[in-house]
Write a protein that holds these residues in place. Structure first.
Motif, short mmCIF file in Angstrom:
data_model
loop_
_atom_site.label_atom_id
_atom_site.label_comp_id
_atom_site.label_asym_id
_atom_site.label_seq_id
_atom_site.Cartn_x
_atom_site.Cartn_y
_atom_site.Cartn_z
N ASP A 187 -17.38 -2.26 9.40
CA ASP A 187 -16.47 -1.12 9.43
C ASP A 187 -16.15 -0.64 8.01
N ALA A 188 -15.79 0.62 7.90
CA ALA A 188 -15.43 1.20 6.60
C ALA A 188 -14.14 0.58 6.08
N PRO A 189 -13.93 0.64 4.77
CA PRO A 189 -12.67 0.13 4.21
C PRO A 189 -11.48 0.88 4.80
N ARG A 190 -10.36 0.15 4.90
CA ARG A 190 -9.11 0.74 5.37
C ARG A 190 -8.22 1.08 4.19
N THR A 191 -7.52 2.19 4.28
CA THR A 191 -6.63 2.60 3.20
C THR A 191 -5.20 2.70 3.71
N SER A 192 -4.27 2.32 2.84
CA SER A 192 -2.86 2.36 3.17
C SER A 192 -2.29 3.75 2.94
N LEU A 193 -1.06 3.94 3.37
CA LEU A 193 -0.31 5.11 2.91
C LEU A 193 -0.19 5.04 1.39
N LEU A 194 -0.05 6.18 0.76
CA LEU A 194 0.01 6.22 -0.69
C LEU A 194 1.39 5.85 -1.19
N GLY A 195 1.42 5.22 -2.36
CA GLY A 195 2.68 4.87 -2.99
C GLY A 195 2.82 5.52 -4.35
N GLU A 196 4.04 5.68 -4.78
CA GLU A 196 4.31 6.25 -6.11
C GLU A 196 5.39 5.43 -6.78
N ILE A 197 5.21 5.18 -8.06
CA ILE A 197 6.17 4.42 -8.86
C ILE A 197 6.96 5.39 -9.73
N VAL A 198 8.26 5.33 -9.61
CA VAL A 198 9.14 6.14 -10.46
C VAL A 198 9.94 5.17 -11.31
#
Length: 380
Positions: free
Chosen positions: A257-268
């Motif tokens: 199966d293809a790689p799985r990706t998470s929701l995106l995160g941002e660092i402030v």
């Protein structure tokens, strides 16, 4: 007759010789506190700063990283992993306090076999393909990326070359080798100054923001290079990118199966840090906001997740990786780096992104172990 399924024995390896020794200890504490004890038996293995392998303990507080406390692997012993295929037995040589035998040999303690190794090492001499190569010699299953992906993604110069060769967008950078710096430092400084300030000066093969400096003028550059060279004689100088720092967790797919990706995160990060430095990552949680999902247009978020999966496969990653991006005000997306053993405490961005995506920290640990056990050993 009991039908209880025996637990899978998991060797957690942490500590190591790199400048990220303490971070690795904190990672081990996080994993040990959350691993499914009904399914897995932990065999903690610490690598001291001098490279000795010792049997670790279960004192999680001693492994925690906090202001005023820097964890470190200590202890006696000489732990040996098998290197022959078909043998997964651990032996502790000289660990006991007992005196040597009549022949002068050190006491030996058999620790049994392990089913899989979970390397929780950050930085050189662990995350860079070295321990992966050792485990490959013995056909021992292990969590995470293999030798080539670990080595090439640890080296920022090599990483950028791999990404660029696959058509992935990267920012301007200059590499300063040890020979270049020792024979013609002015030429190296000139090449770096041809880029637009601010610049970020980094050890080529380190992580956790260790040895990184933000440079505003040429006058600051030489000292920044020397500071990076404390950690690595090879230095990468990157042009600062005006934009937001967006991260994506990638998890290997099951089977083909293809790689799985998470929701995106941002660092402030609070302005006092200037950038996401070591203190901001590990010691100043109140000054850092981890936003997940990141507030991005849906089309751009989809594009970044697709690029993360593409970068994961271009690098030949397995198991896990965190792909970091710059997202400019104009909507341009640049790949900053791939981290094959990202921060992995319960509060680190990688587990947090998967938690927001519906996978708990414990389930993430389980998935990584099961992926390692399902992967064939040897060439693949």
């Amino acid at each position: 007759m009991s039908t209880t399924q025996p637990k899978t024995r998991v060797a957690l390896v942490y500590g190591g010789r790199s400048s990220e020794h303490a971070v690795s200890c904190a990672t081990a504490a996080g994993v040990m506190s959350a691993i499914d004890a009904d399914r897995y038996e932990i065999v903690p293995i610490g690598i001291a700063r001098d490279g000795r392998w010792v049997l670790g303990g279960a004192d999680l507080a001693a492994l925690a990283l906090a202001r005023g406390h820097t964890p470190e692997v200590t202890g006696r012993g000489d732990l040996r992993l098998p290197l022959a295929t078909g043998d997964r037995s651990l032996v502790d040589v000289g660990a006991a306090d007992a005196a040597p035998d009549a022949a002068g040999a050190s006491p030996v303690s058999a620790l049994g076999e392990v089913d899989v190794v979970f390397p929780l090492l950050h930085g050189p001499f662990g995350e860079d393909g070295t321990i992966q190569g050792m485990l490959e010699l013995g056909d021992i299953p292990y969590v995470g990326c293999g030798v080539l992906a670990s080595a090439s993604m640890m080296d920022k110069h090599a990483m950028k070359g791999v990404l660029a060769s696959h058509g992935l967008p990267i920012g301007p950078f200059v590499t300063i080798t040890d020979r270049q710096w020792c024979t013609d430092p002015q030429a190296a400084l000139d090449a770096a100054c041809a880029m637009t300030f601010p610049l970020f000066v980094k050890p080529a093969r380190a992580g956790s923001s260790v040895g990184i400096s933000r440079v505003e003028t040429r006058e600051q550059l030489e000292a920044a290079v020397e500071a990076a060279r404390i950690h690595d004689p090879k230095v990468v100088v990157e042009q600062g990118i005006v934009g937001r720092e967006i991260e994506c967790g990638v998890l290997q797919g099951r089977g083909h199966d293809a790689p799985r990706t998470s929701l995106l995160g941002e660092i402030v990060v609070e302005s006092g840090h200037g950038f996401y430095d070591f203190d901001a990552k590990y010691l100043a949680e109140s000054e850092v906001v981890l936003s997940c999902p990141a507030d991005l247009p849906e089309a751009d978020a989809t594009r970044i997740r697709a690029l993360a999966a593409e970068a994961f496969e271009a690098a030949g990653c397995e198991g896990l990786a965190r792909v970091d991006f710059f997202y400019t005000p104009e909507g341009e997306v640049l790949v900053n780096e791939i981290n094959t053993m990202p921060g992995f405490t319960p509060h680190s961005m990688y587990p947090q992104m998967w938690l927001a995506s519906g996978m708990s920290y414990q389930d993430l640990i389980t998935e990584l172990i099961e992926l390692a056990l399902a992967r064939r050993v040897g060439l693949r």
